[in-house]
Design a protein around this motif. Structure first.
Motif, short mmCIF file in Angstrom:
data_model
loop_
_atom_site.label_atom_id
_atom_site.label_comp_id
_atom_site.label_asym_id
_atom_site.label_seq_id
_atom_site.Cartn_x
_atom_site.Cartn_y
_atom_site.Cartn_z
N PHE A 1 -0.89 0.00 5.07
CA PHE A 1 -1.92 -1.50 4.78
C PHE A 1 -2.97 -1.71 6.38
O PHE A 1 -2.61 -2.75 6.62
CB PHE A 1 -1.39 -2.70 4.18
CG PHE A 1 -2.44 -4.15 3.10
CD1 PHE A 1 -2.58 -3.23 2.25
CD2 PHE A 1 -2.94 -5.03 4.19
CE1 PHE A 1 -3.44 -4.71 1.58
CE2 PHE A 1 -4.03 -5.39 3.28
CZ PHE A 1 -3.75 -5.44 1.86
N GLY A 2 -3.74 -0.66 5.72
CA GLY A 2 -4.95 -0.65 7.12
C GLY A 2 -6.42 -1.25 6.03
O GLY A 2 -6.12 -2.25 5.34
N ILE B 1 -8.77 0.21 4.81
CA ILE B 1 -9.22 0.55 3.27
C ILE B 1 -8.63 0.50 2.25
O ILE B 1 -8.80 0.20 1.46
CB ILE B 1 -9.36 2.08 3.32
CG1 ILE B 1 -10.39 2.84 4.15
CG2 ILE B 1 -9.36 2.88 1.74
CD1 ILE B 1 -10.15 4.63 4.27
N GLU B 2 -7.27 0.12 2.38
CA GLU B 2 -6.46 -0.80 1.60
C GLU B 2 -6.58 -2.10 1.21
O GLU B 2 -6.35 -2.52 0.13
CB GLU B 2 -4.93 -0.87 2.04
CG GLU B 2 -4.45 0.60 2.04
CD GLU B 2 -4.63 1.83 3.04
OE1 GLU B 2 -4.44 3.03 2.90
OE2 GLU B 2 -5.10 1.24 4.38
N LYS B 3 -7.19 -3.08 2.89
CA LYS B 3 -7.18 -4.78 2.42
C LYS B 3 -8.89 -4.68 2.00
O LYS B 3 -8.76 -4.69 1.05
CB LYS B 3 -7.54 -4.39 3.27
CG LYS B 3 -8.53 -5.84 3.94
CD LYS B 3 -8.44 -6.43 5.26
CE LYS B 3 -9.46 -7.97 6.17
NZ LYS B 3 -10.72 -7.45 5.19
N LEU B 4 -9.49 -3.42 1.53
CA LEU B 4 -10.74 -3.42 0.82
C LEU B 4 -11.05 -2.72 -0.23
O LEU B 4 -11.50 -3.72 -1.24
CB LEU B 4 -12.06 -2.31 1.42
CG LEU B 4 -12.78 -2.73 2.99
CD1 LEU B 4 -13.59 -1.39 3.36
CD2 LEU B 4 -13.20 -3.69 2.72
N LEU B 5 -10.00 -2.39 -0.12
CA LEU B 5 -9.29 -1.31 -1.87
C LEU B 5 -9.00 -3.58 -2.80
O LEU B 5 -9.95 -3.22 -3.73
CB LEU B 5 -8.87 -0.81 -2.08
CG LEU B 5 -9.37 0.45 -2.02
CD1 LEU B 5 -8.24 2.15 -1.97
CD2 LEU B 5 -10.17 1.07 -2.59
N MET C 1 -5.10 7.12 -5.61
CA MET C 1 -5.94 8.47 -5.05
C MET C 1 -5.63 8.58 -3.59
O MET C 1 -5.31 9.05 -2.62
CB MET C 1 -7.36 9.10 -5.61
CG MET C 1 -7.69 9.09 -6.88
SD MET C 1 -9.30 8.81 -7.32
CE MET C 1 -9.44 10.49 -6.38
N ASN C 2 -5.27 6.79 -3.33
CA ASN C 2 -5.72 6.88 -1.73
C ASN C 2 -3.98 6.73 -1.54
O ASN C 2 -3.50 7.62 -0.33
CB ASN C 2 -5.85 5.27 -1.52
CG ASN C 2 -6.17 4.96 0.28
OD1 ASN C 2 -6.49 5.71 1.14
ND2 ASN C 2 -4.90 4.02 0.58
N ASN C 3 -3.51 6.39 -1.91
CA ASN C 3 -1.62 6.57 -1.77
C ASN C 3 -1.56 7.79 -2.10
O ASN C 3 -0.42 8.77 -1.58
CB ASN C 3 -0.47 5.90 -2.82
CG ASN C 3 -0.61 4.50 -2.88
OD1 ASN C 3 -0.38 4.11 -1.66
ND2 ASN C 3 -1.32 3.24 -3.72
N ILE C 4 -1.78 8.76 -3.45
CA ILE C 4 -1.42 10.22 -3.57
C ILE C 4 -2.08 11.07 -1.38
O ILE C 4 -1.24 12.07 -1.20
CB ILE C 4 -2.78 10.89 -4.35
CG1 ILE C 4 -1.20 10.62 -5.89
CG2 ILE C 4 -2.04 12.63 -4.68
CD1 ILE C 4 -2.26 10.16 -7.38
N ALA C 5 -3.43 10.82 -1.14
CA ALA C 5 -3.70 11.51 0.00
C ALA C 5 -4.33 10.58 0.11
O ALA C 5 -5.63 10.91 0.25
CB ALA C 5 -4.13 13.08 -0.93
#
Length: 301
Positions: A115-116, A118-122, A162-166
């Motif tokens: 949870f950085g 990018i994850e926060k923005l998503l 997709m962010n979780n996969i790669a």
């Protein structure tokens, strides 16, 4: 989750002979699931004899999700006259449709392995899209606001997948879009055998969500084949597309706001019969509700 399965085609029919959707369907098997209690909750709601007490017992198994539900239920957005202090009370007051929306919203965050920024923005984009779609549905009429909330919430679930996969590849994609190296879909296809729309739809289908919600995720970027969707689902899809414009305008889930981007410039606004007054009301409602809702689900992240 809407109960009206009005789409002409099912995801299985859309996927027939489509290599991209087939690859997305295969990739879903390797994705981290939502929190176990989200799955258990969705199963419990299918029981015609469900009770508020039974559902509260399921949600209580995950203190973080339970706390998020209570925070949202007591937020100024719902403006209840008395404080809600129990999950059972929240279920009784909010109703099943709204509760489903909130549990799934809380579950979206649990899908992230890390949870950085990018994850926060998503996650912020998911929450903002959900709030926007619900506000649009209320202004447009003829739509279930809670189904619209879910459709908005799941609009970009494929990006989270997709962010979780790669994660490294997805970071390159985001940077490429920012540097104007190509469209999001083109850059996604350079790193994956599918787009976020495809894997998002495959994921929702694997969760047995309604064909209308699957369609809104699959076609939120590119229009569906002529005659693929009925009028009600087309209106829900237009709501989801316009919700994206609201988020861009307000800068929700974005690097910066596009304040010059007007809602009425999106053809979906006219398709839904909205005018300038309705557009202003939508923006006002979402901007007022977002920060408190974001805090409920993300805390100080």
């Amino acid at each position: 989750m809407g109960n009206t399965e009005t789409s002409t085609w099912s995801f299985g029919q859309w996927a027939e002979g489509n290599l991209e959707l087939a690859a997305a369907t295969a990739a879903v098997k390797d994705l981290p699931a939502m929190a176990d209690i989200v799955t258990e909750f969705l199963v419990a709601t299918q029981d015609p004899d469900w009770t508020a007490k039974k559902l509260a017992m399921v949600i209580a198994k995950d203190p973080a999700i339970a706390a998020s539900i209570l925070k949202v239920a007591n937020s100024s957005y719902y403006s209840f006259q008395r404080q809600i202090t129990s999950l059972q009370g929240a279920i009784s007051v909010l109703g099943l449709k709204t509760l489903k929306s909130l549990v799934l919203a809380a579950g979206v965050k649990t899908m992230n392995k890390r949870f950085g920024l990018i994850e926060k923005l998503l996650v912020e984009d998911s929450i903002g899209s959900a709030l926007s779609a619900r506000a649009i549905a209320r202004q447009a009429g003829g739509l279930d606001p809670e189904e619209a909330f879910l459709a908005g919430l799941m609009r970009h679930i494929g990006k989270i997948a997709m962010n979780n996969i790669a994660p490294e590849d997805y970071t390159e994609i985001i940077q490429g879009v920012y540097n104007q190296e190509g469209s999001l879909a083109d850059l996604e296809r350079k790193h994956f055998p599918y787009t976020h729309s495809a894997i998002g739809a495959a994921l929702l289908d694997s969760w047995n969500l309604s064909p209308a919600l699957v369609a809104c995720t699959l076609f939120h970027t590119d229009p569906p084949p002529a005659g693929a969707l009925d009028i009600e689902t087309e209106r829900l899809l237009a709501t989801v597309n316009l919700a994206g414009t609201v988020c861009q305008h307000l800068g929700i889930g974005q690097r910066q706001a596009e304040e010059s981007l007007e809602l009425m410039s999106n053809p979906c606004a006219a398709e839904l019969g909205l005018d300038e007054e309705a557009a202003e009301a939508i923006v006002e409602e979402v901007s007022g509700a977002f920060e408190e809702t974001r805090q409920s689900f993300l805390g100080d992240n």
